[in-house]
Every structure is written in C-alpha cells, then in structure tokens.
Design a protein around this motif. Structure first.
Motif, short mmCIF file in Angstrom:
data_model
loop_
_atom_site.label_atom_id
_atom_site.label_comp_id
_atom_site.label_asym_id
_atom_site.label_seq_id
_atom_site.Cartn_x
_atom_site.Cartn_y
_atom_site.Cartn_z
N PHE A 164 0.85 -1.19 0.00
CA PHE A 164 0.00 0.00 0.00
C PHE A 164 0.89 1.25 0.00
CE2 PHE A 164 -2.56 -3.35 1.93
CZ PHE A 164 -3.72 -3.26 1.17
N THR A 165 0.67 2.13 -0.95
CA THR A 165 1.47 3.34 -1.12
C THR A 165 1.58 4.18 0.15
OG1 THR A 165 0.87 3.37 -3.45
CG2 THR A 165 1.75 5.41 -2.55
N PRO A 166 0.49 4.39 0.93
CA PRO A 166 0.62 5.22 2.13
C PRO A 166 1.64 4.71 3.15
CG PRO A 166 -1.68 4.98 1.55
CD PRO A 166 -0.92 4.04 0.66
N ALA A 167 1.92 3.41 3.15
CA ALA A 167 2.95 2.87 4.04
C ALA A 167 4.33 3.32 3.59
CB ALA A 167 2.87 1.35 4.10
N ALA A 168 4.48 3.59 2.30
CA ALA A 168 5.77 4.01 1.75
C ALA A 168 5.97 5.52 1.80
CB ALA A 168 5.90 3.52 0.30
N ASN A 169 4.90 6.27 1.50
CA ASN A 169 5.09 7.73 1.37
C ASN A 169 4.78 8.53 2.63
OD1 ASN A 169 2.28 8.01 1.48
ND2 ASN A 169 2.05 8.24 -0.73
N GLY A 170 4.42 7.87 3.71
CA GLY A 170 4.21 8.56 4.99
C GLY A 170 2.80 9.06 5.23
N THR A 171 1.90 8.98 4.23
CA THR A 171 0.54 9.47 4.45
C THR A 171 -0.25 8.58 5.41
OG1 THR A 171 -0.21 8.38 2.41
CG2 THR A 171 0.38 10.71 2.25
N LEU A 172 0.26 7.40 5.69
CA LEU A 172 -0.37 6.50 6.66
C LEU A 172 -0.33 7.10 8.06
CD1 LEU A 172 -1.71 3.72 6.97
CD2 LEU A 172 0.55 2.75 7.31
N LYS A 173 0.59 8.03 8.28
CA LYS A 173 0.73 8.66 9.61
C LYS A 173 -0.31 9.74 9.85
CE LYS A 173 5.66 7.73 9.70
NZ LYS A 173 7.00 8.29 9.64
N LEU A 174 -0.99 10.18 8.79
CA LEU A 174 -2.00 11.24 8.94
C LEU A 174 -3.24 10.71 9.64
CD1 LEU A 174 -1.71 12.86 5.39
CD2 LEU A 174 -0.69 13.66 7.53
N PRO A 175 -3.90 11.53 10.47
CA PRO A 175 -5.11 11.05 11.15
C PRO A 175 -6.25 10.80 10.16
CG PRO A 175 -4.74 13.39 11.59
CD PRO A 175 -3.54 12.90 10.82
N ALA A 176 -7.09 9.85 10.52
CA ALA A 176 -8.24 9.50 9.68
C ALA A 176 -9.39 10.47 9.97
CB ALA A 176 -8.68 8.08 9.98
N ASP A 177 -10.22 10.71 8.95
CA ASP A 177 -11.41 11.53 9.17
C ASP A 177 -12.58 10.62 9.58
OD1 ASP A 177 -12.21 10.30 6.80
OD2 ASP A 177 -12.16 12.14 5.60
N ASN A 178 -13.71 11.25 9.90
CA ASN A 178 -14.88 10.49 10.36
C ASN A 178 -15.40 9.51 9.31
OD1 ASN A 178 -14.91 11.56 12.92
ND2 ASN A 178 -16.26 13.25 12.39
N ASP A 179 -15.37 9.91 8.03
CA ASP A 179 -15.83 9.02 6.96
C ASP A 179 -15.01 7.74 6.92
OD1 ASP A 179 -17.99 10.41 6.10
OD2 ASP A 179 -17.13 11.04 4.19
N ALA A 180 -13.69 7.87 7.06
CA ALA A 180 -12.82 6.69 7.03
C ALA A 180 -13.12 5.78 8.22
CB ALA A 180 -11.35 7.11 7.04
N ARG A 181 -13.35 6.37 9.39
CA ARG A 181 -13.66 5.58 10.58
C ARG A 181 -15.01 4.86 10.42
NH1 ARG A 181 -9.91 6.61 14.25
NH2 ARG A 181 -8.82 8.61 14.16
N ARG A 182 -16.00 5.56 9.87
CA ARG A 182 -17.30 4.94 9.63
C ARG A 182 -17.19 3.82 8.60
NH1 ARG A 182 -21.58 7.09 7.43
NH2 ARG A 182 -20.49 8.69 6.29
N ALA A 183 -16.34 4.03 7.59
CA ALA A 183 -16.15 3.01 6.56
C ALA A 183 -15.56 1.73 7.15
CB ALA A 183 -15.24 3.54 5.45
N VAL A 184 -14.65 1.86 8.10
CA VAL A 184 -14.06 0.69 8.76
C VAL A 184 -15.14 -0.06 9.53
CG1 VAL A 184 -12.50 -0.03 10.63
CG2 VAL A 184 -11.70 1.57 8.88
N GLU A 185 -15.98 0.66 10.27
CA GLU A 185 -17.06 0.01 11.03
C GLU A 185 -18.02 -0.71 10.09
OE1 GLU A 185 -17.10 -0.42 14.20
OE2 GLU A 185 -15.41 0.92 14.62
N GLU A 186 -18.33 -0.08 8.96
CA GLU A 186 -19.24 -0.70 7.98
C GLU A 186 -18.61 -1.97 7.40
OE1 GLU A 186 -22.91 -0.40 5.69
OE2 GLU A 186 -22.21 0.57 7.51
N ALA A 187 -17.33 -1.91 7.07
CA ALA A 187 -16.63 -3.08 6.52
C ALA A 187 -16.61 -4.22 7.53
CB ALA A 187 -15.22 -2.70 6.10
N LEU A 188 -16.42 -3.90 8.81
CA LEU A 188 -16.40 -4.92 9.85
C LEU A 188 -17.75 -5.61 10.00
CD1 LEU A 188 -14.22 -3.14 12.53
CD2 LEU A 188 -13.64 -5.25 11.32
#
Length: 198
Positions: free
Chosen positions: A135-159
C-alpha cells in the motif's frame, strides 16, 4: 524411578502444549454466553464483527439458545481500527463512501486469506520480495496522517459485513497503475476511481 521422571516430563510437556494451544485460540476469538434475546445481529453490533464470521467460527450455526457458549471471532483493537482507518483515509480520500468501505474490505479480506499475513498491521505494512510496500501510504508517509470520520465509519461498515461480498483482495486506479499483472486480475467491482479485483 526413571519411569516416574519420564512420566513427569511427558505430563509437563503435554500441559505446556495444551496451554499454548488454548492461549493461541484465545488470541483469535473470545467466548460469549448467549442470553435470552441475543441475536446474531445484536452480537455483530456488540462485538463489531460480521454475522457471517460469527456463524462460520461456530460451524455455520444459524440458531442461538440462551445459556449456550459460542465463540466470537477476533475483535480488532483500537490500534488496528485506527491504522485501518488511516489507510482508508490515505488511499480513498475524495472517493465515494462505498469506495472507502471497499478499501477497508480489501484489507480485511487479506487478513482472512491464506495468501497474506493474518493481522491488520502486517497486511498494511507488508513488502514484496522486491521491497515495495503493498500500500502506497505505508511508503510515502501518508499513513501517519489522522483519519477523518468518513474513514472511521467506513471501517465500522466493513467490519459489520466482513466475509460477505465478492472477495476483493486488490484495488488499483487504472489511470495510474503501472502493473500489467494487477490489471489481469478478475474485476469484482468499480467504485469511483478504483477498480477492485480478486
């Protein structure tokens, strides 16, 4: 006296193996005593795992009975949920909500697949034999940025729907993807700018 010593060693070894196996099982699931009124849907919401995964770990059980004990699949820690949400945020920022859910689902499908590591952290930070991150974010450092509410809701939906769907284990942007191999994978769905495949 020699036979007694051998018996003691064998008993200790057997107890150690049993304890290791019990602890290994505990790491991947937890037990729940069914109460009157419990349903698969309620347990799914309570533990943050899909109905299908609860049924699967219990031998595709479809009925619950008060007083029985069932297994609940591994529940993601707050660290794992945050890491997955940060990946979704970095990979699918600006994509439709369904696309964010699909990105989270790809990671969960990889965790569940024998082809990939079996933890969120290992899947997200996995490197190829050539040293490239999956995954590109693991290489370019964007993985360190905080997640927004939509991303958090998407994780809950996927689970909630884990183990359902078309089994996507890859996704890519066809306009920027360099690999011909990834483009040869069977397409499961196209959402926004991402093509999902298995």
């Amino acid at each position: 006296m020699k036979w007694f010593k051998k018996l003691a060693i064998a008993t200790t070894l057997a107890a150690s193996i049993f304890t290791f196996q019990a602890n290994a099982a505990d790491a991947h699931s937890t037990s729940h005593q069914v109460k009157y009124g419990d349903t698969f849907w309620k347990l799914s919401a309570q533990y943050g795992v899909s109905i299908a995964s609860i049924q699967k770990i219990n031998g595709y059980k479809y009925s619950l009975f008060a007083g029985e004990t069932i297994d609940i699949p591994h529940i993601l820690t707050s660290y794992e949920k945050d890491l997955l949400a940060r990946l979704v945020h970095a990979e699918a920022k600006g994509e439709p909500f369904a696309g964010k859910v699909a990105v989270a689902t790809v990671v969960l499908n990889r965790v569940d697949s024998k082809l990939f590591p079996n933890s969120i952290h290992e899947v997200i930070t996995e490197r190829s034999a050539g040293g490239y991150y999956a995954f590109t974010p693991a290489a370019n450092g964007t993985l360190k940025l905080p997640a927004d509410n939509d991303a958090r809701r998407a994780v809950e939906e996927a689970l909630k729907f884990r183990g359902q769907g078309s089994g996507s284990i890859y996704f890519y942007n066809p306009r920027t993807a360099q690999s011909e191999w990834i483009k040869s994978r069977p397409v499961t769905v196209v959402i926004g700018n991402h093509t999902f495949a298995r």
